[in-house]
Design a protein around this motif. Structure first.
Motif, PDB file in Angstrom:
ATOM      1  N   ALA A  56       0.829  -1.205   0.000  1.00  0.00           N
ATOM      2  CA  ALA A  56       0.000   0.000   0.000  1.00  0.00           C
ATOM      3  C   ALA A  56       0.865   1.256   0.000  1.00  0.00           C
ATOM      4  O   ALA A  56       0.572   2.224  -0.714  1.00  0.00           O
ATOM      5  N   ALA A  57       1.935   1.253   0.782  1.00  0.00           N
ATOM      6  CA  ALA A  57       2.827   2.408   0.850  1.00  0.00           C
ATOM      7  C   ALA A  57       3.520   2.656  -0.486  1.00  0.00           C
ATOM      8  O   ALA A  57       3.909   3.798  -0.786  1.00  0.00           O
ATOM      9  N   ALA A  58       3.682   1.612  -1.291  1.00  0.00           N
ATOM     10  CA  ALA A  58       4.313   1.750  -2.606  1.00  0.00           C
ATOM     11  C   ALA A  58       3.375   2.359  -3.633  1.00  0.00           C
ATOM     12  O   ALA A  58       3.781   2.596  -4.773  1.00  0.00           O
ATOM     13  N   GLY A  59       2.109   2.583  -3.255  1.00  0.00           N
ATOM     14  CA  GLY A  59       1.169   3.239  -4.146  1.00  0.00           C
ATOM     15  C   GLY A  59       0.115   2.345  -4.749  1.00  0.00           C
ATOM     16  O   GLY A  59      -0.650   2.789  -5.616  1.00  0.00           O
ATOM     17  N   CYS A  60       0.029   1.101  -4.299  1.00  0.00           N
ATOM     18  CA  CYS A  60      -0.979   0.186  -4.845  1.00  0.00           C
ATOM     19  C   CYS A  60      -2.371   0.650  -4.425  1.00  0.00           C
ATOM     20  O   CYS A  60      -2.646   0.838  -3.242  1.00  0.00           O
ATOM     21  N   ARG A  61      -3.254   0.790  -5.401  1.00  0.00           N
ATOM     22  CA  ARG A  61      -4.592   1.322  -5.130  1.00  0.00           C
ATOM     23  C   ARG A  61      -5.624   0.235  -4.860  1.00  0.00           C
ATOM     24  O   ARG A  61      -6.723   0.525  -4.378  1.00  0.00           O
ATOM     25  N   VAL A  62      -5.299  -1.026  -5.177  1.00  0.00           N
ATOM     26  CA  VAL A  62      -6.223  -2.135  -4.920  1.00  0.00           C
ATOM     27  C   VAL A  62      -5.420  -3.352  -4.472  1.00  0.00           C
ATOM     28  O   VAL A  62      -4.550  -3.833  -5.204  1.00  0.00           O
TER      29      VAL A  62
END
Length: 265
Positions: free
Chosen positions: A189-195
């Protein structure tokens, strides 16, 4: 997801896995993802396969794409869904040759898939080890402006598929595995994953003894495990569930018919 009630369509996507191209003949084996990406042949094949999968999904008009689960090796019965994390979590070692069971018998396709699955054993405390999920996600996201969905097996499915030589109960084992997955998914999530997609939460398999020696676990336990795995994620990303009531060749997986009834509430 877009708001269908406001007259706008829902965003489209697929479950996740896509068949490998025939030319993608390199495997991770026991290496970490970052180790394998230092191998020029593996790196080229992996990146080309992910890129091809994403291009196909973009051409099909999908709004949310996946990397096709390219981190999984070419194997029988999709066992890399289990083996990718099982080979990289701390606390697992050796090999276990479980009795097949599961209601299948010799001569059936489901037996052939189960017979090929050779898993490690739980021999020490479970920790996140070398999953490197965030690195897997980031490589795919660099190849497309569309959101990349990242999916993973749930800790309860993996934990109940292992021989336990360390924890006092399978409930304790599964919760420790849930903590490890939780830490890893926070990095995704911190890496930018939106789902982030949790694949096969076990609320519909409550009270199933997956192998000899596993105590009965009820619906509330599996709800607690899921909530523990995803705690804090909803403030950072969307959390999805994928539940599949099918199996190889649509054959029954358990000796007794199963139902979603206990899970519906």
């Amino acid at each position: 997801m877009l708001n269908a009630t406001a007259g706008r369509p829902l965003a489209t996507t697929i479950t996740g896995s896509i068949p490998r191209p025939a030319w993608f003949d390199q495997n991770l084996g026991g290496r970490t993802f970052r180790q394998a990406m230092g191998d020029s042949r593996y790196r080229e094949q992996y990146q080309d396969a992910v890129s091809a999968h994403i291009r196909d999904q973009e051409r099909a008009g999908l709004d949310i794409v996946t990397d096709g689960d390219c981190r999984f090796d070419a194997d029988v019965g999709g066992q890399s869904w289990f083996l990718y994390p099982a080979r990289r979590l701390d606390g697992l070692s050796g090999e276990d040759y479980p009795a097949v069971g599961y209601g299948s018998g010799r001569g059936t396709i489901i037996f052939e898939a189960m017979e090929a699955r050779i898993m490690p054993r739980v021999t020490g405390p479970i920790a996140r080890g070398r999953l490197q999920y965030a690195d897997v996600f980031k490589l795919a996201q660099e190849l497309t402006p569309r959101p990349v969905k990242f999916g993973t097996i749930t800790p309860e499915v993996l934990g109940l598929s292992l021989a336990n030589d360390h924890y006092s109960s399978y409930g304790e084992l599964v919760m420790a595995m849930s903590d490890a997955f939780h830490e890893e998914l926070l990095d995704v999530a911190a890496a930018g994953c939106r789902v982030i997609q949790l694949e096969e939460p076990n609320v519909h398999l409550a009270s199933v003894r997956r192998r000899p020696g596993v105590e009965e676990l009820d619906v509330s336990f599996f709800v607690d495990v899921f909530n523990n795995t995803v705690r804090g994620l909803r403030e950072r990303t969307e959390v999805w569930c994928h539940s599949c009531w099918g199996n190889t060749a649509q054959q029954r997986l358990f000796a007794e018919p199963r139902s979603y009834a206990d899970a519906l509430e």
